[in-house]
Design a protein around this motif. Structure first.
Motif, PDB file in Angstrom:
ATOM      1  N   ALA A   5     -15.025  55.258  27.807  1.00 22.67           N
ATOM      2  CA  ALA A   5     -14.790  55.546  26.527  1.00 22.67           C
ATOM      3  C   ALA A   5     -15.823  56.802  25.881  1.00 22.67           C
ATOM      4  O   ALA A   5     -15.324  57.786  25.154  1.00 22.67           O
ATOM      5  CB  ALA A   5     -15.101  54.321  25.264  1.00 22.67           C
ATOM      6  N   ALA A   6     -17.042  56.760  26.254  1.00 22.54           N
ATOM      7  CA  ALA A   6     -18.007  58.026  25.963  1.00 22.54           C
ATOM      8  C   ALA A   6     -17.474  59.205  26.529  1.00 22.54           C
ATOM      9  O   ALA A   6     -17.515  60.140  25.834  1.00 22.54           O
ATOM     10  CB  ALA A   6     -19.289  57.553  26.287  1.00 22.54           C
ATOM     11  N   GLN A   7     -17.083  59.355  27.977  1.00 22.37           N
ATOM     12  CA  GLN A   7     -16.459  60.452  28.317  1.00 22.37           C
ATOM     13  C   GLN A   7     -15.236  61.055  27.742  1.00 22.37           C
ATOM     14  O   GLN A   7     -15.120  62.252  27.497  1.00 22.37           O
ATOM     15  CB  GLN A   7     -16.246  60.071  29.825  1.00 22.37           C
ATOM     16  CG  GLN A   7     -17.470  60.041  30.814  1.00 22.37           C
ATOM     17  CD  GLN A   7     -17.142  59.203  32.070  1.00 22.37           C
ATOM     18  OE1 GLN A   7     -16.182  58.814  32.315  1.00 22.37           O
ATOM     19  NE2 GLN A   7     -18.268  59.331  32.829  1.00 22.37           N
ATOM     20  N   GLU A   8     -14.456  60.075  27.260  1.00 25.32           N
ATOM     21  CA  GLU A   8     -13.078  60.411  26.660  1.00 25.32           C
ATOM     22  C   GLU A   8     -13.653  61.019  25.248  1.00 25.32           C
ATOM     23  O   GLU A   8     -12.917  62.116  24.975  1.00 25.32           O
ATOM     24  CB  GLU A   8     -12.176  59.280  26.490  1.00 25.32           C
ATOM     25  CG  GLU A   8     -11.073  59.753  25.774  1.00 25.32           C
ATOM     26  CD  GLU A   8      -9.961  58.356  25.606  1.00 25.32           C
ATOM     27  OE1 GLU A   8      -9.157  58.640  24.580  1.00 25.32           O
ATOM     28  OE2 GLU A   8     -10.042  57.534  26.274  1.00 25.32           O
ATOM     29  N   ARG A   9     -14.308  60.562  24.547  1.00 31.65           N
ATOM     30  CA  ARG A   9     -15.067  61.169  23.534  1.00 31.65           C
ATOM     31  C   ARG A   9     -15.347  62.257  23.498  1.00 31.65           C
ATOM     32  O   ARG A   9     -15.238  63.163  22.810  1.00 31.65           O
ATOM     33  CB  ARG A   9     -16.004  60.396  22.649  1.00 31.65           C
ATOM     34  CG  ARG A   9     -15.331  58.833  21.797  1.00 31.65           C
ATOM     35  CD  ARG A   9     -16.292  58.467  21.080  1.00 31.65           C
ATOM     36  NE  ARG A   9     -17.593  57.805  21.674  1.00 31.65           N
ATOM     37  CZ  ARG A   9     -17.704  56.884  22.434  1.00 31.65           C
ATOM     38  NH1 ARG A   9     -16.715  55.957  22.494  1.00 31.65           N
ATOM     39  NH2 ARG A   9     -19.024  56.392  22.848  1.00 31.65           N
ATOM     40  N   ARG A  10     -16.267  62.695  24.469  1.00 38.61           N
ATOM     41  CA  ARG A  10     -16.724  64.031  24.763  1.00 38.61           C
ATOM     42  C   ARG A  10     -15.682  65.039  25.417  1.00 38.61           C
ATOM     43  O   ARG A  10     -15.883  66.201  24.764  1.00 38.61           O
ATOM     44  CB  ARG A  10     -17.807  63.913  26.066  1.00 38.61           C
ATOM     45  CG  ARG A  10     -18.654  65.117  26.196  1.00 38.61           C
ATOM     46  CD  ARG A  10     -19.620  64.770  27.284  1.00 38.61           C
ATOM     47  NE  ARG A  10     -20.519  66.055  27.634  1.00 38.61           N
ATOM     48  CZ  ARG A  10     -21.294  66.380  28.326  1.00 38.61           C
ATOM     49  NH1 ARG A  10     -21.608  65.242  29.185  1.00 38.61           N
ATOM     50  NH2 ARG A  10     -22.084  67.558  28.572  1.00 38.61           N
ATOM     51  N   ALA A  21     -13.924  65.882  22.144  1.00 41.24           N
ATOM     52  CA  ALA A  21     -14.792  66.940  21.409  1.00 41.24           C
ATOM     53  C   ALA A  21     -14.912  68.236  21.886  1.00 41.24           C
ATOM     54  O   ALA A  21     -14.802  69.137  20.963  1.00 41.24           O
ATOM     55  CB  ALA A  21     -16.432  66.210  21.229  1.00 41.24           C
ATOM     56  N   VAL A  22     -14.953  68.457  23.131  1.00 38.04           N
ATOM     57  CA  VAL A  22     -14.959  69.599  23.815  1.00 38.04           C
ATOM     58  C   VAL A  22     -13.706  70.351  23.654  1.00 38.04           C
ATOM     59  O   VAL A  22     -13.656  71.634  23.106  1.00 38.04           O
ATOM     60  CB  VAL A  22     -15.210  69.551  25.175  1.00 38.04           C
ATOM     61  CG1 VAL A  22     -14.889  71.130  26.147  1.00 38.04           C
ATOM     62  CG2 VAL A  22     -16.818  69.235  25.563  1.00 38.04           C
ATOM     63  N   LEU A  23     -12.586  69.711  23.711  1.00 45.95           N
ATOM     64  CA  LEU A  23     -11.342  70.364  23.411  1.00 45.95           C
ATOM     65  C   LEU A  23     -11.219  70.666  21.867  1.00 45.95           C
ATOM     66  O   LEU A  23     -10.901  71.972  21.656  1.00 45.95           O
ATOM     67  CB  LEU A  23     -10.179  69.301  23.733  1.00 45.95           C
ATOM     68  CG  LEU A  23      -9.937  68.914  25.019  1.00 45.95           C
ATOM     69  CD1 LEU A  23      -8.986  67.932  25.459  1.00 45.95           C
ATOM     70  CD2 LEU A  23      -9.362  70.185  25.915  1.00 45.95           C
ATOM     71  N   PRO A  66      -4.700  64.384  22.742  1.00 43.40           N
ATOM     72  CA  PRO A  66      -4.343  63.346  23.703  1.00 43.40           C
ATOM     73  C   PRO A  66      -3.957  64.079  25.013  1.00 43.40           C
ATOM     74  O   PRO A  66      -4.141  63.328  26.096  1.00 43.40           O
ATOM     75  CB  PRO A  66      -3.226  62.531  23.053  1.00 43.40           C
ATOM     76  CG  PRO A  66      -3.619  62.708  21.617  1.00 43.40           C
ATOM     77  CD  PRO A  66      -4.088  64.077  21.464  1.00 43.40           C
ATOM     78  N   ASP A  67      -2.929  64.860  24.853  1.00 42.59           N
ATOM     79  CA  ASP A  67      -2.541  65.519  26.166  1.00 42.59           C
ATOM     80  C   ASP A  67      -3.644  66.282  26.960  1.00 42.59           C
ATOM     81  O   ASP A  67      -3.745  66.277  28.076  1.00 42.59           O
ATOM     82  CB  ASP A  67      -1.547  66.669  25.719  1.00 42.59           C
ATOM     83  CG  ASP A  67      -0.179  65.962  25.193  1.00 42.59           C
ATOM     84  OD1 ASP A  67      -0.008  64.923  25.307  1.00 42.59           O
ATOM     85  OD2 ASP A  67       0.549  66.844  24.796  1.00 42.59           O
ATOM     86  N   GLY A  68      -4.537  66.706  26.326  1.00 41.70           N
ATOM     87  CA  GLY A  68      -5.802  67.403  26.895  1.00 41.70           C
ATOM     88  C   GLY A  68      -6.532  66.221  27.731  1.00 41.70           C
ATOM     89  O   GLY A  68      -7.035  66.513  28.850  1.00 41.70           O
ATOM     90  N   VAL A  69      -6.834  65.101  26.955  1.00 39.10           N
ATOM     91  CA  VAL A  69      -7.352  63.933  27.565  1.00 39.10           C
ATOM     92  C   VAL A  69      -6.720  63.824  28.961  1.00 39.10           C
ATOM     93  O   VAL A  69      -7.421  63.608  30.057  1.00 39.10           O
ATOM     94  CB  VAL A  69      -7.817  62.856  26.713  1.00 39.10           C
ATOM     95  CG1 VAL A  69      -8.391  61.738  27.385  1.00 39.10           C
ATOM     96  CG2 VAL A  69      -8.632  63.402  25.722  1.00 39.10           C
ATOM     97  N   GLN A  70      -5.429  63.453  28.643  1.00 45.21           N
ATOM     98  CA  GLN A  70      -4.824  62.976  29.880  1.00 45.21           C
ATOM     99  C   GLN A  70      -4.681  64.039  31.012  1.00 45.21           C
ATOM    100  O   GLN A  70      -4.922  63.684  32.222  1.00 45.21           O
ATOM    101  CB  GLN A  70      -2.888  62.782  29.515  1.00 45.21           C
ATOM    102  CG  GLN A  70      -3.013  61.647  28.767  1.00 45.21           C
ATOM    103  CD  GLN A  70      -3.444  60.385  29.299  1.00 45.21           C
ATOM    104  OE1 GLN A  70      -4.562  59.986  29.206  1.00 45.21           O
ATOM    105  NE2 GLN A  70      -2.243  59.799  30.163  1.00 45.21           N
ATOM    106  N   SER A 105     -19.063  62.885  33.647  1.00 42.29           N
ATOM    107  CA  SER A 105     -19.150  63.438  32.312  1.00 42.29           C
ATOM    108  C   SER A 105     -19.312  65.103  32.222  1.00 42.29           C
ATOM    109  O   SER A 105     -18.469  65.699  31.478  1.00 42.29           O
ATOM    110  CB  SER A 105     -20.014  62.689  31.497  1.00 42.29           C
ATOM    111  OG  SER A 105     -20.241  63.066  30.139  1.00 42.29           O
ATOM    112  N   ALA A 106     -20.145  65.586  32.944  1.00 38.91           N
ATOM    113  CA  ALA A 106     -20.374  67.142  32.784  1.00 38.91           C
ATOM    114  C   ALA A 106     -19.000  67.637  33.424  1.00 38.91           C
ATOM    115  O   ALA A 106     -18.573  68.744  33.020  1.00 38.91           O
ATOM    116  CB  ALA A 106     -21.601  67.302  33.582  1.00 38.91           C
TER     117      ALA A 106
END
Length: 181
Positions: free
Chosen positions: A26-31, A34-36, A47-51, A72-73
Motif C-alpha cells: 500500500a505504501a509503495q502504491e501511494r508513492r 504521488a510520483v505520477l 490507476p493505469d500508471g500504477v498498473q 519502492s525506489a
C-alpha cells in the motif's frame, strides 16, 4: 508486516510469483501515485500508471532477473518514466491533431482574389442560357437538391442534371479563359 520474507523496501517482490500476491504494498502504491501525480499525469490516468508499474515489476520477476534492492525506489523511477512517456504521447497526439487540422483548413483567398472570382462567376452566369442559369442558381445558391429543382421547375430530374452539367462545364471553361482559376 513483511510478506514472503522480503527485506524492508522490497515489498512483495520476493513472493510475487505466488498467485494473488501484489508486487506493490500500500505504501509503495501511494508513492507511485504521488510520483505520477507530481509528474503531471491526470487523476483519471493514475490507476493505469500504477498498473503499469505493477506489470513491469511482475515482468521483471517472471524473466528471472534479480529483485531491485529497493522496490519502492525502483517503482518511483518507473513511475517517473511513465509520467514522462505520458507527456511525450500527449505532445505527439497534439502535434498530430495540429497537422490534421492544418490539412482540413481551407485556404482562404484574399479579398481581391475573391472579388475577381465573384465577378468572373457573375459574368459567366450572365452568359448562360436562362434554363441553365436557373438550375445553377437553384442548386448552388438556393442549395436545393436535384429532386427539389425538378419539382420546382416541373421538369424531369435527368433534365436538371443535364442542364447543371452543361452549365458547370461552361462556367469552368469561362473561368479558365479568364485565368481566374
Amino acid at each position: 508486516m513483511l510478506r514472503g520474507g522480503a527485506r524492508r523496501g522490497q515489498g512483495a517482490y520476493a513472493g510475487a510469483d505466488q498467485a494473488g500476491d501484489d508486487p506493490l504494498d500500500a505504501a509503495q502504491e501511494r508513492r507511485v501515485r504521488a510520483v505520477l501525480a507530481l509528474g503531471g499525469v491526470p487523476q483519471a490516468d493514475l490507476p493505469d500508471g500504477v498498473q503499469q508499474v505493477r506489470l513491469r515489476l511482475l515482468e521483471r520477476a517472471a524473466s528471472g532477473r534479480e529483485a531491485p534492492r529497493d522496490v519502492s525506489a525502483w517503482a518511483a523511477v518507473v513511475a517517473s518514466n511513465l509520467a514522462m512517456d505520458w507527456h511525450r504521447a500527449k505532445r505527439r497526439q497534439e502535434r498530430l491533431g495540429e497537422r490534421l487540422a492544418s490539412l482540413r483548413e481551407p485556404v482562404h483567398p484574399s479579398g481581391e482574389e475573391t472579388s475577381l472570382l465573384s465577378l468572373a462567376v457573375a459574368r459567366g452566369l450572365d452568359e448562360l442560357p436562362d434554363a441553365q442559369r436557373q438550375v445553377v442558381i437553384l442548386r448552388f445558391f438556393a442549395d436545393l437538391p436535384v429532386r427539389g429543382i425538378a419539382e420546382e421547375l416541373g421538369v424531369p430530374e435527368g433534365t436538371v442534371k443535364s442542364r447543371l452539367h452543361t452549365a458547370v462545364r461552361a462556367l469552368r471553361e469561362r473561368l479558365h479563359e479568364d485565368e481566374v482559376v
